[in-house]
Enzyme design. Structure first.
Site, PDB file in Angstrom:
ATOM      1  N   GLU A 101      -5.778 -39.468  26.208  1.00  0.00           N
ATOM      2  CA  GLU A 101      -4.687 -40.569  26.459  1.00  0.00           C
ATOM      3  C   GLU A 101      -5.041 -41.983  26.282  1.00  0.00           C
ATOM      4  OE1 GLU A 101      -3.181 -39.545  30.568  1.00  0.00           O
ATOM      5  OE2 GLU A 101      -2.631 -37.655  29.797  1.00  0.00           O
ATOM      6  N   GLU A 146      -2.568 -30.879  28.441  1.00  0.00           N
ATOM      7  CA  GLU A 146      -2.618 -31.232  30.192  1.00  0.00           C
ATOM      8  C   GLU A 146      -1.102 -30.759  30.299  1.00  0.00           C
ATOM      9  OE1 GLU A 146      -3.758 -34.843  31.661  1.00  0.00           O
ATOM     10  OE2 GLU A 146      -5.485 -34.940  30.633  1.00  0.00           O
TER      11      GLU A 146
HETATM   12  O1  IFM Z   1      -5.282 -36.875  36.489  1.00  0.00           O
HETATM   13  C1  IFM Z   1      -4.714 -37.428  35.062  1.00  0.00           C
HETATM   14  C2  IFM Z   1      -5.826 -37.185  33.996  1.00  0.00           C
HETATM   15  O2  IFM Z   1      -6.798 -37.894  34.017  1.00  0.00           O
HETATM   16  C3  IFM Z   1      -5.012 -37.821  32.913  1.00  0.00           C
HETATM   17  N1  IFM Z   1      -3.781 -37.150  32.558  1.00  0.00           N
HETATM   18  C4  IFM Z   1      -2.931 -37.218  33.772  1.00  0.00           C
HETATM   19  C5  IFM Z   1      -3.383 -36.774  34.817  1.00  0.00           C
HETATM   20  C6  IFM Z   1      -2.476 -36.772  36.106  1.00  0.00           C
HETATM   21  O3  IFM Z   1      -2.096 -37.878  36.321  1.00  0.00           O
END
Ligand code: IFM
Length: 446
Positions: free
Chosen positions: A167, A360
């Protein structure tokens, strides 16, 4: 650790999920800074410095101990094996690797994963930059490539699937533009060089990983549909700009070898030459999806959505998506946003988009009998299946997250795990969602 099904909270009766392809990769994700702890056995990161500043972390906590995964990884690998995932996405802590013996930990972890039959999928950078380095410096990109080369030389005999960055959009926005994450800078659009240097770091690392024999290199980018607050041209223009920042600014250099119109001029260095590096072909493209964003024209005041406050001077404002359930974080639950995102991505990039993996997806809720998390995951997997049925080439799905963990500026207040962590005792207790995911994976393979 309670992994005996008899000890798990009871499962809700949901209709079975539709069948995914037989070779679909099922996994869970974590990141180093959020779970490892053992901070005294690694160098400092920008997040250690940030957490030491007053009022930066909502509950005043730090990640010094977190889930103590550094010492308890055998128990956590046993949880992964029992869950029945094919793959585990974790991150390598750059500040640990530059410390004596730091790489030994990942050696042990990768060995344990291989012994358990779980494919290791390391991410090389998940926001914990070594203190003293700075993404505003071009040199950080070259240092990252050297670090990638070092990690690949040590783990590459057992690891074939790699993720360069996690990200970079969020790291740029939250850490450099808004100052609510480390390193805490509030540069607004002057943060863009940090984006360019991360992308350059990615491209250089892809080359380093390939030279070391990696066979499946990808990146994990955050994306989500961006909806205009109304049909008003001012709202549409604001939503378009937000869409460019979230969905195109990082994807287009990678997939098309160019920045969206008007952005190349704002980037430092020899941008054309850098883009040739950044656009090094990817084996797969990782998407982190949580929720869509509703965006309108600026309102002349600070606006807040899902925990992020936007200053009044930005050329857009965030609005609340009404009529949807919300997670404990206040994020709207919109499973079909995942279908919309993936089908629009496939339409936008056509054959320039490599196979996709959802790197994710998850939600924060309290409690062991976490029916809301089950509903969230079930809904998003059905939406993902809809995208597959519409022809999008998706090869895998990783739940965020295996364990409750240190949720950055929120501290330990948000619980994203399939497994509950009692931070006082470090006891791990699988939640109902863990049992549900395990049963869902078994059903897929039956
Ligand atoms: O915990 C985070 C992760 O580190 C990066 N993506 C979003 C998740 C939830 O906020």
């Amino acid at each position: 650790m309670a992994t005996d099904p008899a000890q798990l909270p009871s499962l809700p009766s949901l209709p079975p999920l539709p069948a995914f392809p037989a070779d679909f990769l099922w996994g869970v994700s974590t990141s180093a800074h959020q779970i490892e702890g053992a901070a005294e056995l690694r160098g400092r990161s920008v997040w250690d410095d940030f957490a030491d500043e007053p009022d930066r972390i909502k509950d005043g906590s730090t990640a010094a101990v977190a889930c103590d995964h550094y010492h308890r990884y055998p128990e956590d690998v046993a949880l992964l094996a029992d869950l029945g995932v094919d793959a585990y996405r974790f991150s390598v802590s750059w500040p640990r690797v530059v410390s004596p013996g730091g790489l030994d930990f990942y050696d042990r972890l990768v060995d344990a994963l291989c012994a358990a039959g779980v494919r290791p999928v390391p991410t090389l950078f998940h926001w914990d930059l070594p203190a003293g380095l700075d993404w505003l410096d071009r040199d950080t990109a070259a240092r990252f490539a050297a670090y990638a080369e070092r990690v690949a030389a040590r783990l590459g005999d057992r690891v074939g699937t790699w993720i360069t960055l996690n990200e970079p959009a969020e790291h740029t926005l939250l850490g450099h533009a808004l100052g609510v994450h480390a390193p805490g800078r509030r540069l607004l659009f002057d943060a863009l060089p940090a984006a360019h240097h991360q992308l350059l770091a990615h491209g250089l690392a892809v080359r380093a990983l390939r030279a070391a024999g990696a066979d499946a290199v990808g990146i994990a980018n955050s994306h989500g549909p961006t909806w205009p607050a109304s049909d008003d041209p001012a709202d549409r223009a604001a939503a378009d700009l937000y869409d460019t920042l979230l969905n195109r600014l990082f994807a287009e250099p990678l997939l098309l070898g160019r920045y969206p119109e008007g952005f190349a001029e704002l980037m430092p260095g020899d941008v054309a030459a850098d883009l040739a590096v950044i656009a090094e072909p990817l084996d797969w493209y990782g998407v982190n999806y949580y929720a869509p964003t509703l965006v309108g024209a600026p309102e002349g005041t600070e606006t807040e959505s899902g925990g992020v406050a936007l200053p009044a001077e930005l050329p857009f404002s965030l609005r609340r998506i009404e009529g949807r359930p919300e997670t404990d974080f206040g994020w709207p639950v919109v499973p079909e946003g995942l279908t919309e995102l993936l089908t629009s991505f496939a339409a936008r990039y056509g054959d320039r988009l490599p196979p996709v993996m959802i790197t994710e997806n998850g939600c924060s809720y309290e409690g062991l009998a976490d029916q809301d998390r089950i509903a969230y995951l079930d809904g998003h997997l059905r939406a993902l299946h809809d995208a597959l049925a519409a022809g999008v080439d998706v090869r895998g799905y990783f739940v965020w997250s295996l364990l409750d963990n240190f949720e950055w500026a929120e501290g330990y207040a948000r619980r994203f795990g399939l497994v509950h962590v009692d931070y006082a005792t470090q006891a791990r207790t699988p939640k109902a969602s863990y049992a549900w995911y395990r049963a869902a994976l078994r059903a897929q393979r039956a």
